[in-house]
Design an enzyme around this catalytic site. Structure first.
Site, short mmCIF file in Angstrom:
data_model
loop_
_atom_site.label_atom_id
_atom_site.label_comp_id
_atom_site.label_asym_id
_atom_site.label_seq_id
_atom_site.Cartn_x
_atom_site.Cartn_y
_atom_site.Cartn_z
N GLU A 1 -5.47 -8.31 -1.43
CA GLU A 1 -6.14 -8.19 -0.13
C GLU A 1 -7.60 -7.86 -0.37
O GLU A 1 -7.91 -6.97 -1.17
CB GLU A 1 -5.56 -7.04 0.72
CG GLU A 1 -4.28 -7.35 1.41
CD GLU A 1 -3.84 -6.22 2.34
OE1 GLU A 1 -4.71 -5.57 2.98
OE2 GLU A 1 -2.63 -6.00 2.43
N GLU B 1 0.82 -1.22 0.00
CA GLU B 1 0.00 0.00 0.00
C GLU B 1 0.86 1.26 0.00
O GLU B 1 0.73 2.13 0.88
CB GLU B 1 -0.96 -0.02 1.20
CG GLU B 1 -1.99 -1.13 1.10
CD GLU B 1 -3.09 -1.06 2.15
OE1 GLU B 1 -2.87 -0.47 3.22
OE2 GLU B 1 -4.17 -1.62 1.91
C1 BGP Z 1 -4.53 -3.02 4.74
C2 BGP Z 1 -3.19 -3.50 5.18
C3 BGP Z 1 -3.18 -4.75 5.94
C4 BGP Z 1 -4.42 -5.07 6.71
C5 BGP Z 1 -5.71 -4.60 6.08
C6 BGP Z 1 -6.90 -4.59 6.99
O1 BGP Z 1 -4.53 -1.63 4.79
O2 BGP Z 1 -2.32 -3.70 4.09
O3 BGP Z 1 -1.98 -4.78 6.67
O4 BGP Z 1 -4.31 -4.92 8.05
O5 BGP Z 1 -5.61 -3.33 5.53
O6 BGP Z 1 -6.85 -3.50 7.84
P1 BGP Z 1 -7.12 -3.59 9.38
O7 BGP Z 1 -6.14 -4.58 9.88
O8 BGP Z 1 -6.86 -2.24 9.91
O9 BGP Z 1 -8.52 -4.03 9.53
#
Ligand code: BGP
Length: 481
Positions: free
Chosen positions: A379, A175
């Site tokens: 993701e 990201e």
């Molecule tokens: C993205 C990241 C991840 C992951 C995901 C979910 O932004 O790349 O690392 O954590 O989001 O977010 P969160 O864990 O805050 O729910």
């Protein structure tokens, strides 16, 4: 059959949220090791000195470090074709500038990749997923310091060389566009200033914004150098970029809303991809920097490097969409690092992230239309509270519904003609949340017995979604019931 043969079905994780073992076998501290847990209403704070009395979620996380065989066996059972994980930089170079890499750290990932191979799982490795050795962050003020470029390139060269016959798919930075928003300061700048402060910063001065974009520029240069070297080490490597997919709709047909949405899409979403795919800064960035008094510190040779190190594929995370409006009264929505205006047509998760599967189809078409290179969803998933049912099991129908709708949207995008390589659902095994540090916010097919305060014996259990995803993979996305 919409999805191509060899489609990379799987799941995704990140070292600091998953591995634990934060100080074992020679690993150094990394930035997330200094960040406490929080909740939606209590922001995560960071400490200069790690306090032994305080609970830091990354220190043990869900202990993949000692459970990797069991975890990968579960992925094998689901039929994963691909497992996305990140290498913990400070496990390889504990201070970032050590004379030699840490052999025990290198060995750990050899073991992980060997385990993947047993089940025919292709690893997809993020070289830096919200991760920087703490010592580097302190010495150079995070990525604002140019020497961090060389440290990263040396680290990337080490892992490319070490794993050249074990890993084919790589991502340089997770990201990367999060650094293009004020909330992304912590990820790109490290921990400057006073400690015990919230990890996110919502507003900044033009000088701070200049530092932030300089830090981002240094990451672009580091990424481009790594891509070039990676291809020299193994010409078969496929090295991609990774963007937080941020789809912004105009809130109304008011042309001013449409312009606002376009501006937001440009700077929040397209900016980094334009640099990393096309090899140069996009035209609209100039005006943005001028209007916001932002000056980036660069070297003349950087621009040649950006041209030479363009990526092979575009990958992204996709959780939600938002709207843009010029109306100061418009309602805000919570979100994945970037937030925006609430969309009245969408429902939201327990954490307020707006659920928009159709947006995934739109986004995939936008990306492919813009760049015409292979695309991968690395993701996607639903962060939810999982409660054990009377029969003692986790019946996570809400998660299955979310994933099904998004897979259907991908199917449509493939029918539209998008060249989609694969799909790795986020947090295949429950892990620590990046934004809040909670365990309560679960994404997994596999439940882990661990709570927000670090209680639990870490044992793993299959949820209903585990069996569902197994069928999805076995049928290459045909059987979604
Ligand atoms: C993205 C990241 C991840 C992951 C995901 C979910 O932004 O790349 O690392 O954590 O989001 O977010 P969160 O864990 O805050 O729910």
């Amino acid at each position: 059959m919409p999805f191509k043969e060899g489609f990379l079905w799987g799941g995704a994780t990140a070292a600091n949220q998953f591995e634990g073992g934060w100080d074992v076998d020679g690993k150094g501290a990394s930035v997330p090791d200094h960040i406490r847990g929080g909740t939606v209403s209590e922001p995560r704070l960071w400490d200069k000195e790690i306090d032994p009395e305080i609970y830091y979620p990354s220190h043990e996380a869900v202990d993949f470090y000692h459970h990797y065989k069991e975890d990968i066996a579960l992925y094998g059972e689901m039929g994963f074709k691909c497992f996305r994980l990140s290498i913990n930089w400070a496990r390889i170079y504990p201070t970032g500038e050590d004379a030699e890499p840490n052999q025990k750290g290198l060995e750990f990932y050899h073991n992980v990749f060997a385990e993947c191979r047993k089940y025919g799982i292709e690893p997809l490795v993020t070289i830096s997923h919200y991760e920087l050795p703490w010592a580097l962050s302190v010495k150079y003020n995070g990525w604002t310091g140019r020497p961090v470029i060389d440290a990263f390139v040396r680290y990337a060269t080490t892992v490319f060389t070490e794993y050249k016959d074990e890993v084919k798919y790589w991502l340089t930075f997770n990201e990367i566009n999060i650094g293009a928003g004020a909330m992304g300061r912590i990820m790109s700048l490290g921990m400057e200033g006073e400690d015990h402060k919230p990890m996110f910063k919502m507003s900044e001065t033009p000088e701070e914004a200049s530092d932030r974009f300089t830090a981002l520029h240094n990451q672009f240069v580091a990424s481009a150098k790594a891509v070039k070297i990676g291809h020299q080490i193994n010409p078969d490597f496929k090295i991609g970029l990774m963007i937080a997919g941020s789809l912004v709709y105009p809130y109304t047909p008011n042309p001013l809303d449409i312009k606002k949405a376009q501006d937001e899409m440009n700077m929040k979403n397209w900016f980094c991809g334009d640099v990393q795919v096309r090899g140069h800064y996009p035209y609209y960035a100039k005006r943005y920097f001028k209007d916001n008094n932002i000056t980036i510190r660069t070297e003349p040779e950087d621009f040649e490097i950006l041209k030479e190190g363009t990526v092979d594929f575009y990958s992204f995370s996709y959780y939600m969409s938002s709207c843009a409006s010029v109306d100061p009264e418009a309602l805000k929505t919570a979100g994945n690092m970037f937030s925006g205006i609430k969309n009245p047509y969408l429902k939201a998760s327990d954490w307020g992230w707006q659920i928009d599967p159709e947006g995934l189809r739109i986004y995939l078409n936008e990306v492919y239309g813009r760049y015409e290179i292979p695309v991968m969803v690395v993701e996607n998933g639903l962060g939810a509270v999982d409660v054990r049912d009377k029969d003692g099991k986790f019946h996570d129908t809400y998660r299955i519904n979310y994933l099904r709708d998004h897979i259907k949207a991908m199917e449509q995008a493939v029918e539209d003609g998008v060249d989609l390589m694969g799909y790795t659902m986020w947090g295949c095994t429950d892990l620590v949340s990046a934004s809040t540090g909670e365990m309560k916010k679960r994404y997994g097919f596999v439940y882990v017995d661990r709570d927000n305060d670090g209680n639990g014996d870490m044992h793993r259990e299959r949820k209903d979604s585990f069996y569902w995803y197994k069928k999805v993979i076995a049928s290459n996305g045909e059987d979604l019931d």
